[in-house]
Design an enzyme around this catalytic site. Sequence first.
Site, short mmCIF file in Angstrom:
data_model
loop_
_atom_site.label_atom_id
_atom_site.label_comp_id
_atom_site.label_asym_id
_atom_site.label_seq_id
_atom_site.Cartn_x
_atom_site.Cartn_y
_atom_site.Cartn_z
N GLY A 37 0.81 -1.22 0.00
CA GLY A 37 0.00 0.00 0.00
C GLY A 37 0.84 1.26 0.00
N CYS A 38 1.92 1.25 0.77
CA CYS A 38 2.79 2.43 0.87
C CYS A 38 3.54 2.68 -0.43
CB CYS A 38 3.74 2.29 2.05
SG CYS A 38 2.86 2.20 3.64
N THR A 39 3.94 1.61 -1.09
CA THR A 39 4.61 1.75 -2.39
C THR A 39 3.64 2.30 -3.43
OG1 THR A 39 6.14 -0.03 -1.86
CG2 THR A 39 5.87 0.51 -4.19
#
Length: 152
Positions: free
Chosen positions: A44-46
């Site tokens: 998700g962060c990527t």
Amino acid sequence: MMLQVGQPAPDFSLKTTTGTTFRLRDLRGRHVVLYFYPKDDTPGCTTQACTFRDQYEDFKDLGAEVVGVSSDSEKSHQKFTAKHNLPFELLADENGTVRKLYEVPRAMLGLLPGRVTFVIDKDGVIQYIFNSLTGATDHVSKTKEVLRGLPA
């Protein structure tokens, strides 16, 4: 309770991926998209970081600077930035001081650092807050909508 729209954004200083010191007050006169995320190189962060990267010029055109914050180290941020060619600063909030200052809540029953984005206007006032752990790309689209409504 988290900060509210209309409040002044708390000033802070943190180390950047290049080892310099970032100060929020140094961006007065420009809008700031300050996003807190859980961890470098997670799915998700990527996705979130790469979506900000892919639309970074849109943010610049709207008079805004994008800044990401997580508890990862400078070294982790350096690798993440290089791997994904991120054109904006990631800040190392290793002890969670700025996360606490911005009252960013934990998610998933308190197990994960939350994902919250603040839009701060050029006068340093919070204009928008978006809190969603799962809506990683929504953080990008919703902040662009808000920025379009602010004077450049």
